[in-house]
Design a protein around this motif. Structure first.
Motif, PDB file in Angstrom:
ATOM      1  N   ASP A 216       0.588  -1.133  -0.200  1.00 47.58           N
ATOM      2  CA  ASP A 216       0.457  -0.222  -0.098  1.00 47.58           C
ATOM      3  C   ASP A 216       1.330   0.964  -0.395  1.00 47.58           C
ATOM      4  O   ASP A 216       1.687   0.893   0.964  1.00 47.58           O
ATOM      5  CB  ASP A 216      -0.601  -0.325   0.833  1.00 47.58           C
ATOM      6  N   ARG A 217       0.595   2.169  -0.918  1.00 46.90           N
ATOM      7  CA  ARG A 217       1.107   3.538  -1.044  1.00 46.90           C
ATOM      8  C   ARG A 217       0.635   4.074  -0.063  1.00 46.90           C
ATOM      9  O   ARG A 217      -1.005   4.655   0.195  1.00 46.90           O
ATOM     10  CB  ARG A 217       1.410   4.467  -1.876  1.00 46.90           C
ATOM     11  N   VAL A 218       1.292   4.911   0.721  1.00 49.83           N
ATOM     12  CA  VAL A 218       0.908   6.119   2.028  1.00 49.83           C
ATOM     13  C   VAL A 218       1.512   7.137   2.218  1.00 49.83           C
ATOM     14  O   VAL A 218       2.937   7.059   1.489  1.00 49.83           O
ATOM     15  CB  VAL A 218       0.633   5.141   3.262  1.00 49.83           C
ATOM     16  N   GLN A 219       0.937   8.006   2.923  1.00 51.33           N
ATOM     17  CA  GLN A 219       1.857   9.026   3.677  1.00 51.33           C
ATOM     18  C   GLN A 219       1.714   9.312   4.663  1.00 51.33           C
ATOM     19  O   GLN A 219       0.724   8.584   5.388  1.00 51.33           O
ATOM     20  CB  GLN A 219       1.552  10.220   2.394  1.00 51.33           C
ATOM     21  N   TRP A 220       2.440  10.332   5.701  1.00 55.62           N
ATOM     22  CA  TRP A 220       2.952  10.794   6.413  1.00 55.62           C
ATOM     23  C   TRP A 220       3.177  11.850   7.370  1.00 55.62           C
ATOM     24  O   TRP A 220       4.013  12.370   6.115  1.00 55.62           O
ATOM     25  CB  TRP A 220       2.950   9.416   7.764  1.00 55.62           C
ATOM     26  N   HIS A 221       3.383  12.727   8.106  1.00 59.80           N
ATOM     27  CA  HIS A 221       3.681  13.294   8.778  1.00 59.80           C
ATOM     28  C   HIS A 221       4.754  13.226   9.368  1.00 59.80           C
ATOM     29  O   HIS A 221       4.662  12.884  10.484  1.00 59.80           O
ATOM     30  CB  HIS A 221       2.724  14.941   9.500  1.00 59.80           C
ATOM     31  N   ALA A 222       5.754  14.274   9.782  1.00 52.92           N
ATOM     32  CA  ALA A 222       7.381  14.142   9.749  1.00 52.92           C
ATOM     33  C   ALA A 222       7.637  15.336  10.030  1.00 52.92           C
ATOM     34  O   ALA A 222       7.084  16.817   9.121  1.00 52.92           O
ATOM     35  CB  ALA A 222       8.302  13.129   8.753  1.00 52.92           C
ATOM     36  N   SER A 223       8.942  15.669  10.574  1.00 53.70           N
ATOM     37  CA  SER A 223       9.577  17.310  11.461  1.00 53.70           C
ATOM     38  C   SER A 223       9.505  17.357  10.073  1.00 53.70           C
ATOM     39  O   SER A 223      10.031  18.992   9.819  1.00 53.70           O
ATOM     40  CB  SER A 223      10.552  17.043  12.399  1.00 53.70           C
ATOM     41  N   GLN A 224       9.773  17.104   9.017  1.00 54.03           N
ATOM     42  CA  GLN A 224      10.464  18.058   7.578  1.00 54.03           C
ATOM     43  C   GLN A 224       8.985  18.173   6.562  1.00 54.03           C
ATOM     44  O   GLN A 224      10.113  18.090   5.167  1.00 54.03           O
ATOM     45  CB  GLN A 224      11.930  17.234   6.652  1.00 54.03           C
ATOM     46  N   GLY A 225       8.418  17.993   7.551  1.00 53.02           N
ATOM     47  CA  GLY A 225       7.057  17.331   6.633  1.00 53.02           C
ATOM     48  C   GLY A 225       6.499  16.230   5.832  1.00 53.02           C
ATOM     49  O   GLY A 225       6.354  15.365   6.878  1.00 53.02           O
ATOM     50  N   VAL A 226       5.965  16.524   5.069  1.00 54.15           N
ATOM     51  CA  VAL A 226       5.082  15.183   4.342  1.00 54.15           C
ATOM     52  C   VAL A 226       6.212  13.821   3.560  1.00 54.15           C
ATOM     53  O   VAL A 226       6.597  14.508   3.152  1.00 54.15           O
ATOM     54  CB  VAL A 226       3.886  15.644   3.565  1.00 54.15           C
ATOM     55  N   VAL A 227       6.007  12.448   4.576  1.00 54.01           N
ATOM     56  CA  VAL A 227       6.211  11.945   3.902  1.00 54.01           C
ATOM     57  C   VAL A 227       5.873  10.943   2.976  1.00 54.01           C
ATOM     58  O   VAL A 227       5.283  10.558   3.380  1.00 54.01           O
ATOM     59  CB  VAL A 227       7.263  11.309   4.771  1.00 54.01           C
ATOM     60  N   ARG A 228       6.341  10.260   1.931  1.00 52.10           N
ATOM     61  CA  ARG A 228       5.470   9.282   1.572  1.00 52.10           C
ATOM     62  C   ARG A 228       6.286   7.965   1.097  1.00 52.10           C
ATOM     63  O   ARG A 228       7.280   8.251   1.379  1.00 52.10           O
ATOM     64  CB  ARG A 228       5.720   9.875   0.015  1.00 52.10           C
ATOM     65  N   GLY A 229       5.547   6.498   1.239  1.00 44.57           N
ATOM     66  CA  GLY A 229       6.955   5.463   0.865  1.00 44.57           C
ATOM     67  C   GLY A 229       5.766   4.397   0.715  1.00 44.57           C
ATOM     68  O   GLY A 229       4.295   4.851   0.800  1.00 44.57           O
ATOM     69  N   THR A 230       5.817   3.296   0.716  1.00 48.00           N
ATOM     70  CA  THR A 230       5.241   2.290   1.021  1.00 48.00           C
ATOM     71  C   THR A 230       5.163   1.019   1.887  1.00 48.00           C
ATOM     72  O   THR A 230       6.135   1.354   2.988  1.00 48.00           O
ATOM     73  CB  THR A 230       5.865   1.363  -0.302  1.00 48.00           C
TER      74      THR A 230
END
Length: 69
Positions: free
Chosen positions: A9-23
């Motif tokens: 599944d392709r997802v995104q999440w919020h981190a200190s450096q901004g929005v991060v996308r991954g799998t």
């Protein structure tokens, strides 16, 4: 109702450096260690091992922190 994710599944999440996308790599349902950090996952409170598209780094996140893209 809690979101369920599966490997690939392709997802995104919020981190200190901004929005991060991954799998999503896999669902974690038992305590484990990632990069020296203990992840307190369980059957009742699973977490998901995700891989960042940009860096290739692995991290564990709760379902509520992830958004399907």
């Amino acid at each position: 109702m809690r979101d369920e994710f599966k490997a690939g599944d392709r997802v995104q999440w919020h981190a200190s450096q901004g929005v991060v996308r991954g799998t999503v790599k896999r669902k974690l349902t038992a305590r484990t260690h990632i990069k020296g950090h203990e992840v307190a996952a369980s059957e009742e409170h699973p977490e998901y091992l995700v891989v960042s598209d940009q860096t290739g780094a692995e991290a564990a996140h709760k379902a509520g922190a992830l958004e399907r893209i």
